[in-house]
Scaffold this active site. Structure first.
Site, PDB file in Angstrom:
ATOM      1  N   ASP A  66       0.809  -1.223   0.000  1.00  0.00           N
ATOM      2  CA  ASP A  66       0.000   0.000   0.000  1.00  0.00           C
ATOM      3  C   ASP A  66       0.839   1.269   0.000  1.00  0.00           C
ATOM      4  O   ASP A  66       0.306   2.380   0.074  1.00  0.00           O
ATOM      5  CB  ASP A  66      -0.950   0.008   1.197  1.00  0.00           C
ATOM      6  CG  ASP A  66      -0.216   0.048   2.545  1.00  0.00           C
ATOM      7  OD1 ASP A  66       1.027   0.076   2.560  1.00  0.00           O
ATOM      8  OD2 ASP A  66      -0.905   0.045   3.588  1.00  0.00           O
ATOM      9  N   GLY A  67       2.153   1.114  -0.076  1.00  0.00           N
ATOM     10  CA  GLY A  67       3.044   2.265  -0.122  1.00  0.00           C
ATOM     11  C   GLY A  67       3.548   2.737   1.215  1.00  0.00           C
ATOM     12  O   GLY A  67       4.383   3.654   1.280  1.00  0.00           O
ATOM     13  N   SER A  68       3.073   2.157   2.296  1.00  0.00           N
ATOM     14  CA  SER A  68       3.553   2.543   3.625  1.00  0.00           C
ATOM     15  C   SER A  68       4.933   1.945   3.876  1.00  0.00           C
ATOM     16  O   SER A  68       5.322   0.933   3.278  1.00  0.00           O
ATOM     17  CB  SER A  68       2.578   2.069   4.708  1.00  0.00           C
ATOM     18  OG  SER A  68       2.452   0.658   4.685  1.00  0.00           O
ATOM     19  N   ALA A  69       5.685   2.585   4.752  1.00  0.00           N
ATOM     20  CA  ALA A  69       7.046   2.135   5.042  1.00  0.00           C
ATOM     21  C   ALA A  69       7.029   0.907   5.940  1.00  0.00           C
ATOM     22  O   ALA A  69       6.332   0.879   6.956  1.00  0.00           O
ATOM     23  CB  ALA A  69       7.833   3.253   5.710  1.00  0.00           C
TER      24      ALA A  69
END
Length: 403
Positions: A66-69
């Site tokens: 989801d693009g989160s780190a």
């Protein structure tokens, strides 16, 4: 093999980073500063330019779908501050939870010296493999990196004089208690409210079932994954605007979700703060004092359109009544070094809620709390804290916060 020019460049960049951290007053001991001067950060960050590897910034190294780190090299200044909190001595046995790139493990190895031992645990096999290779290449082959759930520690190398956690933790797992020496220290970014409010706390163990805080710092970390993951909640308020809440605080999600449909009501409190004051823990004080604390997460689109305008200083600190009215903290400049605290309220009961929140802030100003006194005991242990202390019960550890 690096050229002499490359070596000269990385040495210069390393010296500049050390100077930047020193100028911020973060280094408290020569040992930590010397460790930073020796560890070649660029070896642990091969996919970025040396200028980025040595820059005073976070470097994200792995993303979720989801693009989160998922993993990162933490801000060097925060790394230095945590190492100063940890108070590592030559000969110590240290457990690190969250290896990531391996940079911190290398710094720890510098601090413990030839007679000490560093054991680091990483939940992702690819990150563990990369850290092992980087530690070998950088000259730290004796650092032990294990792929496992960090909540279980690493019993084979226990006990540890020091435990440091480099991801946001929701609990202090029982394994960390069991594997820490009777007089050991733990440094952990600990979630102190289910909205995600976190502090990096240095705990000193004073008894088998008791730890007390020596210091607490504002921080932000990628959450710990595995059995010790946190479980916060959130309510969508508008596009790109989310209110992070405590799931069990009795709020009505539908009513809270409608708060921004009401016009904003701003109120300036007359409470001023200046750049020299210790006010970084205002949000934590509110979280331990008010009935309903939350944190606004505002994305770039909402900030650009000024849908909501919380100050960044306290991470979107917001109070709400559980029934659809909320008020968040904001600031406006008074002089070059002084700001006034304000509130922006939305909801059906904005006027009354704003008035009560202003009174709460005036109480904060009068009492002027600075550092929280945080204690930890295994859950189920009899507590002897003041009646006014806030209590946070997790599965393995119960934390209390007093002022």
């Amino acid at each position: 093999m690096s050229t002499s020019h490359d070596t000269t460049t990385t040495q210069r960049l390393r010296s500049e980073l050390v100077a930047a951290i020193r100028n911020r007053g973060t280094f408290q001991t020569p040992a930590v500063e010397d460790a930073f001067a020796r560890v070649p950060r660029h070896v642990f960050l091969p996919d970025v330019a040396p200028e980025t590897a040595y820059a005073p910034q976070v470097v994200v190294t792995k993303y979720a779908e989801d693009g989160s780190a998922l993993s990162s090299a933490s801000h060097p200044n925060m790394v230095a501050a945590m190492l100063e909190q940890l108070d590592v001595r030559p000969g110590h046995r240290v457990l690190e939870v969250g290896t990531a790139t391996g940079i911190n493990a290398a710094l720890l190895r510098e601090l413990v010296g030839e007679e000490g031992r560093v054991t680091s645990v990483e939940i992702d096999e690819d990150l563990a493999d990369g850290a092992r290779a980087a530690l070998q290449a950088a000259g730290y082959p004796d650092v032990q990196v294990t792929c496992a759930d960090g909540a279980a520690g690493h019993s084979d190398s226990a006990p540890y004089d020091r435990i440091i956690v480099t991801a946001g933790a929701w609990d202090i797992p029982a394994a960390w208690w069991h594997q820490l020496t009777p007089t050991g220290h733990v440094v952990v970014p600990l979630c102190l409210h289910d909205s995600g409010l976190t502090r990096c706390i240095a705990f000193d163990r004073t008894a088998p079932d008791h730890m007390v805080s020596a210091s607490a710092m504002v921080c932000g970390f990628v959450p710990l994954r595995g059995t010790a993951e946190s479980s916060g909640g959130s309510v969508a308020l508008a596009e790109d605007v989310t209110l992070n809440v405590a799931p069990g605080d009795g709020h009505d999600p539908h009513a809270v979700g409608q708060a921004l449909s009401y016009p904003a009501q701003a109120e300036w409190t007359g409470i001023t703060i200046d750049d020299t004051e210790q006010v970084e823990h205002l949000d934590l004080w509110l979280a331990t004092t008010a009935a309903h604390f939350a944190r606004l997460a505002v994305g770039p689109q909402a900030r650009q359109s000024a849908t909501v305008t919380p100050t960044l200083r306290w991470g979107g600190a917001t109070l709400h009544d559980g029934a659809g009215t909320l008020a968040y903290l904001t600031l406006r400049p008074v002089t070059e070094t002084t700001d006034e605290i304000g509130l922006v309220a939305h909801g059906p009961d904005s006027a009354a809620f704003t008035a009560s929140t202003v009174e709460l802030l005036r109480r904060w100003r009068k009492e002027h709390p600075t550092q929280p006194a945080v204690t930890a005991r295994p859950t189920g242990t009899p507590q002897d804290q003041p009646r006014e202390a806030a209590r946070i019960a997790r599965p393995d550890t119960t934390v209390t916060i007093a002022w």
